[in-house]
Structures are given as C-alpha cells and as structure tokens.
Enzyme design. Structure first.
Site, PDB file in Angstrom:
ATOM      1  N   GLU A  74      12.102  45.248  27.884  1.00 40.90           N
ATOM      2  CA  GLU A  74      13.470  45.665  28.216  1.00 40.90           C
ATOM      3  C   GLU A  74      14.111  46.543  27.137  1.00 40.90           C
ATOM      4  O   GLU A  74      15.338  46.641  27.052  1.00 40.90           O
ATOM      5  CB  GLU A  74      14.346  44.435  28.451  1.00 40.90           C
ATOM      6  CG  GLU A  74      13.968  43.665  29.705  1.00 40.90           C
ATOM      7  CD  GLU A  74      15.073  42.712  30.123  1.00 40.90           C
ATOM      8  OE1 GLU A  74      15.706  42.965  31.152  1.00 40.90           O
ATOM      9  OE2 GLU A  74      15.300  41.723  29.385  1.00 40.90           O
ATOM     10  N   HIS A  93      20.977  42.361  23.441  1.00 42.12           N
ATOM     11  CA  HIS A  93      20.760  41.909  24.819  1.00 42.12           C
ATOM     12  C   HIS A  93      20.360  40.445  24.764  1.00 42.12           C
ATOM     13  O   HIS A  93      19.501  40.071  23.971  1.00 42.12           O
ATOM     14  CB  HIS A  93      19.662  42.721  25.506  1.00 42.12           C
ATOM     15  CG  HIS A  93      19.174  42.077  26.772  1.00 42.12           C
ATOM     16  ND1 HIS A  93      20.007  41.846  27.848  1.00 42.12           N
ATOM     17  CD2 HIS A  93      17.961  41.567  27.129  1.00 42.12           C
ATOM     18  CE1 HIS A  93      19.313  41.241  28.812  1.00 42.12           C
ATOM     19  NE2 HIS A  93      18.069  41.052  28.396  1.00 42.12           N
ATOM     20  N   HIS A  95      20.425  36.306  27.023  1.00 45.91           N
ATOM     21  CA  HIS A  95      20.495  35.536  28.273  1.00 45.91           C
ATOM     22  C   HIS A  95      21.386  34.308  28.096  1.00 45.91           C
ATOM     23  O   HIS A  95      21.099  33.264  28.662  1.00 45.91           O
ATOM     24  CB  HIS A  95      19.096  35.072  28.691  1.00 45.91           C
ATOM     25  CG  HIS A  95      18.083  36.180  28.822  1.00 45.91           C
ATOM     26  ND1 HIS A  95      16.726  35.933  28.794  1.00 45.91           N
ATOM     27  CD2 HIS A  95      18.231  37.516  29.004  1.00 45.91           C
ATOM     28  CE1 HIS A  95      16.074  37.096  28.947  1.00 45.91           C
ATOM     29  NE2 HIS A  95      16.966  38.061  29.069  1.00 45.91           N
ATOM     30  N   HIS A 163      21.117  37.274  35.032  1.00 46.91           N
ATOM     31  CA  HIS A 163      20.170  37.619  33.968  1.00 46.91           C
ATOM     32  C   HIS A 163      20.762  37.392  32.571  1.00 46.91           C
ATOM     33  O   HIS A 163      20.245  36.601  31.802  1.00 46.91           O
ATOM     34  CB  HIS A 163      19.743  39.077  34.172  1.00 46.91           C
ATOM     35  CG  HIS A 163      18.820  39.627  33.146  1.00 46.91           C
ATOM     36  ND1 HIS A 163      18.219  40.855  33.276  1.00 46.91           N
ATOM     37  CD2 HIS A 163      18.388  39.145  31.956  1.00 46.91           C
ATOM     38  CE1 HIS A 163      17.450  41.096  32.218  1.00 46.91           C
ATOM     39  NE2 HIS A 163      17.557  40.075  31.401  1.00 46.91           N
TER      40      HIS A 163
HETATM   41 MN    MN Z   1      16.559  40.087  29.526  1.00 41.34          MN
END
Ligand code: MN
Length: 237
Positions: A74, A93, A95, A163
């Site tokens: 990602e 980034h 979760h 997500h």
């Molecule tokens: Mn992710």
C-alpha cells in the site's frame, strides 16, 4: 539525512508503542533533498523497523534501489498524497480500530477535545468501492491512491471505509501527533456518544485556536520526547 532516517525509524516504534499500528500500518517522510521521492520501511511491522529497513521510492511507488527488499503493497497511499500536496512532509496509514466505526456509519468524526483539534474540522471518508467496485479494500495502485488523495483534499485526515485511515502532516512529528490523537479523539467521541446524544464538540473558533497551538514546536517536541521515552528502540540502529 542520517538524522531524518533515524527519526523515521523511531516514528515507527512510537506508533507501535501507542497502539496506532500493529502488524500493519506504515509511516513515511518526503525525501529531505528530493521532494519527488519519499522514504519508508520495507514491508515489515513498524514495531520491528530499523534504520536499515528504510527504502527510497519515487512518488509513483517505484523503489529506487529495491535490492531484493519487498515494499509495502500500500505504499501508493503515500506517493499519491505527496504528489497532490506539496505542503505534506509525512504520511501515516493505519488500521486503528477506534476510527473504523466512523468510516462505516453516517456519524461524523469531529474534534471533542483540545488535542483532537489536530485532526481538523473536516474528516472525509473515502470508499474504495465507489470507483473501483469490489476489491480486497487495499490500495494497491496509483489510480486508487490518487482517488483517496483527492478525497483527502486539503484536510489532515481521511478515513478509509472498512479499512483504516490516512494522515498527512507538514512534518513527521505533526503526522505522528495527529495519528495518535486521532485515535484518542475517536475513542472519546464514541464513549461520549454512548453516554449521551448531546455531545459537545469544539466550536470552529476553538478548533482554529487549538490547532494553532498544537502546531507550535513546544507541544510537539514535548510529546515527541515523551513518546520516545516510552517506545522500544532496541536494535533500531
Ligand atoms: Mn491498510
């Protein structure tokens, strides 16, 4: 450059210690000398990242010198945000479980405490299905990542439906600070909403003033020193 690399490795350990990332999630910085590149670990859990794991990427996610290392699938999230936003110097980034409910319900995530002002007044939600149909929800190419970056717009945070989230900061410390207090704010907003349907949010004026206060080094550096002291830095060099 050495200092920047070390600080990025430390940021990985901090985000792991504070529970913002687990086996997954990543943090990057824009290359200090090459704004058309960014730096991020090879595919590895942030708690384990060392300076030697850090790799250089073009903004389209191509590794400059792969040397057999596997990049995060990602990584495009980071490249697309740097490409769109010249003001962004670092991206996280993650979760975070606490933020997920705000991406899968109509309830808006909004600052409920002064340090929560870091997330900004508008936290858009990006839904990968809108443009890309049924996927595994991962952002695995530039088209998806640019779509996410467009939803982020000029904001500090975008939630990713089902997500996680993407956090953009002008500096690494600002991005890490925002990611940590994004999670705190989400937890406290949820707790408040469970107590009452009359939740008091920061006013637009409070938000502007608190956000201003939080961008000062005095607070950012104090928080950073505290988080470093708590993080496990063993083997980082
Ligand atoms: Mn992710």
């Amino acid at each position: 450059m050495r200092d920047e690399l070390r600080e990025l490795a430390v940021a990985n350990r901090i985000l792991a210690r504070e529970g913002v990332v687990d086996a997954f999630g990543h943090v990057s910085i824009r290359h200090p000398q090459r704004p058309d590149r960014f730096l991020m670990s090879r595919s590895r859990s942030p708690e384990l990242v060392t300076v030697a794991d850090l790799m250089e990427f073009d903004l389209d996610g191509t590794p400059v010198e792969p040397r057999g290392r596997t990049p995060y699938s990602e990584r495009f999230i980071h490249g697309a945000i740097y490409e769109r936003r010249a003001d962004v110097g670092a991206v996280v980034h993650n979760h975070s479980h606490e933020v997920i409910p705000y991406g899968i319900t109509p309830v808006k995530l909004r600052p409920v405490l002064h340090v929560g002002a870091a997330i900004g007044g508008e936290v858009p939600v990006w839904d990968i299905r809108k443009s890309f149909g049924d996927t595994d929800l991962l952002v695995v190419n530039m088209a998806q990542a640019r779509d996410l970056a467009a939803t982020l717009g000029a904001n500090r945070v975008a939630l990713m439906r089902g997500h996680g989230c993407a956090v953009a900061g002008s500096t690494l410390r600002e991005a890490v600070f925002t990611a940590i207090y994004l999670q705190v704010n989400a937890r406290l907003q949820t707790e408040a909403m469970n107590l009452s349907d009359q939740v008091e949010y920061l006013s637009p004026g409070e938000l502007a003033r608190a956000k201003d206060m939080l961008s000062q080094p005095v607070g950012l550096d104090r928080a950073w020193e505290y988080w470093i002291a708590r993080a496990d830095r063993s083997g980082i060099d």
